[in-house]
Design a protein around this motif. Structure first.
Motif, PDB file in Angstrom:
ATOM      1  N   GLY A  24       0.804  -1.215   0.000  1.00  0.00           N
ATOM      2  CA  GLY A  24       0.000   0.000   0.000  1.00  0.00           C
ATOM      3  C   GLY A  24       0.837   1.265   0.000  1.00  0.00           C
ATOM      4  N   ARG A  25       2.077   1.159  -0.445  1.00  0.00           N
ATOM      5  CA  ARG A  25       2.988   2.309  -0.480  1.00  0.00           C
ATOM      6  C   ARG A  25       4.102   2.019  -1.477  1.00  0.00           C
ATOM      7  NH1 ARG A  25       7.363   0.234   1.982  1.00  0.00           N
ATOM      8  NH2 ARG A  25       7.076  -1.258   3.702  1.00  0.00           N
ATOM      9  N   PRO A  26       4.918   3.028  -1.821  1.00  0.00           N
ATOM     10  CA  PRO A  26       6.048   2.774  -2.714  1.00  0.00           C
ATOM     11  C   PRO A  26       7.012   1.748  -2.130  1.00  0.00           C
ATOM     12  CG  PRO A  26       5.603   5.119  -2.606  1.00  0.00           C
ATOM     13  CD  PRO A  26       4.748   4.477  -1.548  1.00  0.00           C
ATOM     14  N   LEU A  27       7.759   1.111  -2.994  1.00  0.00           N
ATOM     15  CA  LEU A  27       8.708   0.090  -2.574  1.00  0.00           C
ATOM     16  C   LEU A  27       9.893   0.714  -1.844  1.00  0.00           C
ATOM     17  CD1 LEU A  27       8.846  -1.932  -5.932  1.00  0.00           C
ATOM     18  CD2 LEU A  27       7.304  -2.296  -3.980  1.00  0.00           C
ATOM     19  N   GLN A  63      11.599   3.991 -26.049  1.00  0.00           N
ATOM     20  CA  GLN A  63      10.666   4.893 -25.385  1.00  0.00           C
ATOM     21  C   GLN A  63      11.251   6.295 -25.410  1.00  0.00           C
ATOM     22  OE1 GLN A  63      10.091   3.024 -21.414  1.00  0.00           O
ATOM     23  NE2 GLN A  63       7.929   2.979 -21.911  1.00  0.00           N
ATOM     24  N   SER A  64      10.385   7.286 -25.542  1.00  0.00           N
ATOM     25  CA  SER A  64      10.847   8.658 -25.419  1.00  0.00           C
ATOM     26  C   SER A  64      11.343   8.878 -23.997  1.00  0.00           C
ATOM     27  CB  SER A  64       9.716   9.632 -25.725  1.00  0.00           C
ATOM     28  OG  SER A  64       8.716   9.580 -24.708  1.00  0.00           O
ATOM     29  N   ALA A  65      12.129   9.914 -23.807  1.00  0.00           N
ATOM     30  CA  ALA A  65      12.645  10.211 -22.467  1.00  0.00           C
ATOM     31  C   ALA A  65      11.499  10.361 -21.466  1.00  0.00           C
ATOM     32  CB  ALA A  65      13.495  11.478 -22.513  1.00  0.00           C
ATOM     33  N   ALA A  66      10.417  11.033 -21.867  1.00  0.00           N
ATOM     34  CA  ALA A  66       9.281  11.244 -20.969  1.00  0.00           C
ATOM     35  C   ALA A  66       8.584   9.928 -20.641  1.00  0.00           C
ATOM     36  CB  ALA A  66       8.289  12.229 -21.595  1.00  0.00           C
ATOM     37  N   GLN A  67       8.360   9.081 -21.644  1.00  0.00           N
ATOM     38  CA  GLN A  67       7.707   7.796 -21.400  1.00  0.00           C
ATOM     39  C   GLN A  67       8.551   6.919 -20.492  1.00  0.00           C
ATOM     40  OE1 GLN A  67       7.366   6.657 -25.547  1.00  0.00           O
ATOM     41  NE2 GLN A  67       5.125   6.825 -25.471  1.00  0.00           N
ATOM     42  N   TYR A  68       9.848   6.935 -20.715  1.00  0.00           N
ATOM     43  CA  TYR A  68      10.752   6.134 -19.889  1.00  0.00           C
ATOM     44  C   TYR A  68      10.668   6.563 -18.432  1.00  0.00           C
ATOM     45  CZ  TYR A  68      15.046   3.594 -18.659  1.00  0.00           C
ATOM     46  OH  TYR A  68      15.955   2.742 -18.103  1.00  0.00           O
ATOM     47  N   ALA A  69      10.697   7.855 -18.194  1.00  0.00           N
ATOM     48  CA  ALA A  69      10.596   8.363 -16.825  1.00  0.00           C
ATOM     49  C   ALA A  69       9.293   7.919 -16.175  1.00  0.00           C
ATOM     50  CB  ALA A  69      10.694   9.887 -16.833  1.00  0.00           C
ATOM     51  N   GLU A  70       8.188   8.062 -16.889  1.00  0.00           N
ATOM     52  CA  GLU A  70       6.893   7.672 -16.333  1.00  0.00           C
ATOM     53  C   GLU A  70       6.860   6.189 -15.975  1.00  0.00           C
ATOM     54  OE1 GLU A  70       3.981   8.764 -19.212  1.00  0.00           O
ATOM     55  OE2 GLU A  70       4.622  10.874 -19.263  1.00  0.00           O
ATOM     56  N   ARG A 107       6.460   4.917 -11.970  1.00  0.00           N
ATOM     57  CA  ARG A 107       5.324   4.061 -11.599  1.00  0.00           C
ATOM     58  C   ARG A 107       5.800   2.718 -11.066  1.00  0.00           C
ATOM     59  NH1 ARG A 107       3.004   5.744 -16.705  1.00  0.00           N
ATOM     60  NH2 ARG A 107       1.319   7.263 -16.405  1.00  0.00           N
ATOM     61  N   ASP A 108       6.854   2.173 -11.669  1.00  0.00           N
ATOM     62  CA  ASP A 108       7.373   0.868 -11.257  1.00  0.00           C
ATOM     63  C   ASP A 108       7.762   0.862  -9.788  1.00  0.00           C
ATOM     64  OD1 ASP A 108       8.649  -1.865 -12.113  1.00  0.00           O
ATOM     65  OD2 ASP A 108      10.251  -0.806 -11.051  1.00  0.00           O
ATOM     66  N   GLY A 109       8.232   1.987  -9.282  1.00  0.00           N
ATOM     67  CA  GLY A 109       8.607   2.073  -7.869  1.00  0.00           C
ATOM     68  C   GLY A 109       7.424   2.262  -6.934  1.00  0.00           C
ATOM     69  N   THR A 135       5.195   4.931  -7.035  1.00  0.00           N
ATOM     70  CA  THR A 135       4.753   6.316  -6.864  1.00  0.00           C
ATOM     71  C   THR A 135       3.616   6.607  -7.831  1.00  0.00           C
ATOM     72  OG1 THR A 135       6.998   6.970  -6.223  1.00  0.00           O
ATOM     73  CG2 THR A 135       5.481   8.723  -6.854  1.00  0.00           C
ATOM     74  N   LYS A 136       2.503   7.113  -7.301  1.00  0.00           N
ATOM     75  CA  LYS A 136       1.297   7.300  -8.098  1.00  0.00           C
ATOM     76  C   LYS A 136       1.342   8.596  -8.898  1.00  0.00           C
ATOM     77  CE  LYS A 136      -0.640   3.622  -6.312  1.00  0.00           C
ATOM     78  NZ  LYS A 136      -0.820   2.391  -7.131  1.00  0.00           N
ATOM     79  N   PRO A 137       0.907   8.535 -10.166  1.00  0.00           N
ATOM     80  CA  PRO A 137       0.803   9.774 -10.968  1.00  0.00           C
ATOM     81  C   PRO A 137      -0.153  10.765 -10.320  1.00  0.00           C
ATOM     82  CG  PRO A 137       0.625   7.833 -12.364  1.00  0.00           C
ATOM     83  CD  PRO A 137       0.567   7.345 -10.953  1.00  0.00           C
ATOM     84  N   GLY A 138       0.124  12.046 -10.540  1.00  0.00           N
ATOM     85  CA  GLY A 138      -0.737  13.089  -9.986  1.00  0.00           C
ATOM     86  C   GLY A 138      -0.398  13.498  -8.580  1.00  0.00           C
ATOM     87  N   THR A 139       0.623  12.879  -7.982  1.00  0.00           N
ATOM     88  CA  THR A 139       1.040  13.241  -6.627  1.00  0.00           C
ATOM     89  C   THR A 139       2.259  14.153  -6.700  1.00  0.00           C
ATOM     90  OG1 THR A 139       2.518  11.334  -6.433  1.00  0.00           O
ATOM     91  CG2 THR A 139       0.214  11.022  -5.769  1.00  0.00           C
ATOM     92  N   PRO A 140       2.521  14.942  -5.649  1.00  0.00           N
ATOM     93  CA  PRO A 140       3.707  15.800  -5.650  1.00  0.00           C
ATOM     94  C   PRO A 140       5.009  15.018  -5.824  1.00  0.00           C
ATOM     95  CG  PRO A 140       2.184  16.476  -3.937  1.00  0.00           C
ATOM     96  CD  PRO A 140       1.649  15.198  -4.484  1.00  0.00           C
ATOM     97  N   ASP A 141       5.094  13.821  -5.213  1.00  0.00           N
ATOM     98  CA  ASP A 141       6.307  13.011  -5.354  1.00  0.00           C
ATOM     99  C   ASP A 141       6.522  12.577  -6.804  1.00  0.00           C
ATOM    100  OD1 ASP A 141       7.225  13.136  -2.790  1.00  0.00           O
ATOM    101  OD2 ASP A 141       6.349  11.226  -2.145  1.00  0.00           O
ATOM    102  N   PHE A 142       5.435  12.213  -7.486  1.00  0.00           N
ATOM    103  CA  PHE A 142       5.559  11.814  -8.887  1.00  0.00           C
ATOM    104  C   PHE A 142       6.070  12.984  -9.728  1.00  0.00           C
ATOM    105  CE2 PHE A 142       4.272  10.878 -13.191  1.00  0.00           C
ATOM    106  CZ  PHE A 142       4.398   9.497 -13.305  1.00  0.00           C
ATOM    107  N   ASP A 143       5.510  14.161  -9.525  1.00  0.00           N
ATOM    108  CA  ASP A 143       5.934  15.325 -10.306  1.00  0.00           C
ATOM    109  C   ASP A 143       7.389  15.676 -10.014  1.00  0.00           C
ATOM    110  OD1 ASP A 143       3.379  15.402 -11.284  1.00  0.00           O
ATOM    111  OD2 ASP A 143       2.719  17.076 -10.030  1.00  0.00           O
ATOM    112  N   ARG A 144       7.793  15.562  -8.755  1.00  0.00           N
ATOM    113  CA  ARG A 144       9.176  15.870  -8.385  1.00  0.00           C
ATOM    114  C   ARG A 144      10.147  14.897  -9.051  1.00  0.00           C
ATOM    115  NH1 ARG A 144      12.254  13.509  -4.794  1.00  0.00           N
ATOM    116  NH2 ARG A 144      10.485  12.423  -3.821  1.00  0.00           N
ATOM    117  N   LEU A 145       9.822  13.606  -9.008  1.00  0.00           N
ATOM    118  CA  LEU A 145      10.685  12.609  -9.627  1.00  0.00           C
ATOM    119  C   LEU A 145      10.708  12.761 -11.154  1.00  0.00           C
ATOM    120  CD1 LEU A 145       9.721   9.471  -7.494  1.00  0.00           C
ATOM    121  CD2 LEU A 145      11.849  10.784  -7.389  1.00  0.00           C
ATOM    122  N   TYR A 146       9.560  13.076 -11.723  1.00  0.00           N
ATOM    123  CA  TYR A 146       9.465  13.281 -13.174  1.00  0.00           C
ATOM    124  C   TYR A 146      10.421  14.399 -13.608  1.00  0.00           C
ATOM    125  CZ  TYR A 146       6.706  12.775 -17.526  1.00  0.00           C
ATOM    126  OH  TYR A 146       6.277  12.507 -18.795  1.00  0.00           O
TER     127      TYR A 146
END
Length: 513
Positions: free
Chosen positions: A134-137, A314-321, A325-327, A329-340
């Motif tokens: 129920g949380r990131p790895l 994959q494009s650089a953006a697709q690869y990052a996404e 996600r694999d780790g 971290t959910k899209p739309g969260t501040p942590d996702f945007d920071r990592l992106y």
């Protein structure tokens, strides 16, 4: 030697028929597919109905706690693990007890496969995934059998050998596959936890010819050589920036694709003559620089043969996404945007536009043997072919050596036959007498398609092993009213390509030993 606790767990899992087939029967194919998408609700609903109808079954209890990652009643788990017991499960680190319930601390699930030795099945222990947590790895997460694991095990050549090195073993799955065709296997990892779980998996499945060693890359085997190296290395390109998780199972701690370069270069010092290394990897496309030109440069001076296949980009953006996600971290969260942002900054610093993914096969050639340097792009899905690629890769390498060792005159004297998985496809305009397109299609291997002209189609059609290549070409030349010598010179390079790719096979006395 297997401990009594591990032996007891194996006994219980076997008694419960805890298998891939059993799980699919418990919750159905649709729920099974949902689990592969990281959705457990359909499977849980199916188990709830089954439990209400039949009472707790051992397999359903084990599936609920170890596959779905949910708590179960202590008494139900005790009934499902009568030999191991609750105390034994605690001692093995599988569970924790909270009052009348028990919760999983590890993922434990069946895994089935088919290889050159036939069908097989194991139980694989790994860390709980994000669905159960129920949380990131955590950065120390030990991954179970994922898509990349299945890809590499399918790609692995299965020729019997004396020794295999599994570089970066993780949960041990590649070492276990290699143990089926090797006398001994050495499995290394930088994670002590991974080595502990890999050793548990080997013991749980009765595999005794694997030695586990701690250390980074080739350090634990310095000065040693092997007949085969397999590696699903931590090749994921990760920003070296504060606040970006460095997951041990996927991040080698180097900048960009330097980890893949290090493994490719390092393999040369650890392969016996004739030995083969196989791995998965990523490589960067940078502005003004072709990725394959860079990858080819990594091999210069190593003395290694190489066959590298890019399966996708994959494009650089697709690869990052993908990897954020694999780790977990959910899209739309501040942590996702920071990592992106961190990923995109990292790629921009090296002017990376996209990232390639593919298969690497390296070989230390025997003295006097033909060399191989083949870098190709085969984008698209393999479908069900991927599981049997190891046998195909071995056959293709042998076929390349066979044709490369023969002069044009020797090849013209050879007898060939069409591989059994090859079909011919012709397209006609309505009412036309002659085809507008003729193609050979490969049902196995990499599923290649080759466009043919009239002469090549005629040669393939006549390749039944009875006549030599030269005799067939002579008949075609007479039929088409063209010069035999010119037609032979034109067609032989294409014959070599068809042999290389597994469309045509040496027949009779010319067959590959």
């Amino acid at each position: 030697m297997t401990s009594p606790l591990v032996f007891a767990l194996r006994t219980d899992l076997d008694s419960a028929a805890f298998s891939v087939t059993t799980l699919t029967e418990l919750w159905g194919a649709e729920a099974d597919a949902a689990l592969h998408r990281n959705e457990r609700v359909p499977a849980l609903r199916a188990l709830t109905v089954r439990r209400n109808e039949n009472g707790p079954e051992a397999s359903a209890t084990l599936a609920t706690i170890f596959v779905l990652g949910l708590a179960v009643k202590r008494d139900d788990l005790a009934a499902a693990l009568p030999s191991l017991g609750i105390d034994g499960a605690i001692e093995l680190g599988l569970i924790e007890v909270t009052g009348s319930e028990v919760r999983p601390l590890l993922d434990l699930r069946p895994y089935s496969f088919v290889d050159g030795a036939g069908a097989g099945s194991w139980w694989i222990v790994s860390d709980l995934g994000e669905l159960a947590l129920g949380r990131p790895l955590s950065e120390e997460h030990v991954l179970g059998v994922g898509g990349a694991s299945v890809t590499l095990s399918g790609l692995m050549m299965q020729t019997p050998v004396g020794s295999v090195l599994d570089l970066g073993t993780g949960c041990g799955i590649q070492a276990m596959h290699a143990a089926r065709h090797a006398t001994r296997v050495v499995a290394t990892d930088i994670s002590k936890r991974a080595l502990e779980l890999a050793a548990l998996n080997a013991a749980l499945n009765g595999i005794s010819n694997i030695e586990f060693r701690f250390g980074s890359l080739f350090e634990p085997v310095r000065g040693e050589r092997f007949d085969q190296i397999v590696s699903n290395p931590p090749f994921v390109i990760t920003p070296r920036a504060e606040g970006v998780p460095a997951y041990e199972y996927r991040d080698g701690g180097m900048e960009g694709d330097a980890l893949v370069e290090a493994v490719l270069r390092g393999a040369a010092a650890h392969l016996n003559p004739g030995g083969v290394a196989q791995m998965l990897g990523n490589w960067e496309y940078r502005v003004g620089q072709d990725a394959f030109r860079r990858v080819g440069g990594w091999l210069d001076g190593t003395g290694l043969d190489a066959w590298i296949i890019e399966r996708d980009t994959q494009s650089a953006a697709q690869y990052a996404e993908t990897w954020i996600r694999d780790g977990g971290t959910k899209p739309g969260t501040p942590d996702f945007d920071r990592l992106y942002a961190a990923w995109l900054d990292d790629f921009e610093a090296r002017r990376v536009t996209e990232v390639g993914f593919g298969y690497v096969t390296l070989r230390m050639p025997l003295a006097g043997s033909p060399t191989l340097r083949r870098l190709e792009r085969l984008h698209g899905s393999l479908g069900s072919n991927e599981a049997g690629l190891g046998l195909h890769v071995g056959a293709v390498l042998a076929a390349h050596d066979w044709q490369a060792e023969r002069s044009d005159s020797e090849l013209a004297s050879a007898h060939l036959t069409v591989a059994p998985d090859v079909t011919e496809e012709r397209h006609y305009w309505p009412g036309a007498e002659h085809p507008t397109a003729m193609m050979l299609r490969q049902g196995g291997g990499f599923g290649r398609t080759v466009r043919m002209d009239t002469a090549l189609s005629a040669l393939v059609g006549a390749s039944d092993g009875d006549l030599s290549v030269g005799a067939v070409v002579a008949a075609i030349a007479q039929l088409l009213d063209v010069d035999y010598t010119e037609l032979l010179a034109e067609i032989l390079p294409r014959v070599r390509d068809l042999v290389d790719d597994g469309f045509l096979l040496p027949a009779g006395n010319d067959a590959i030993a």
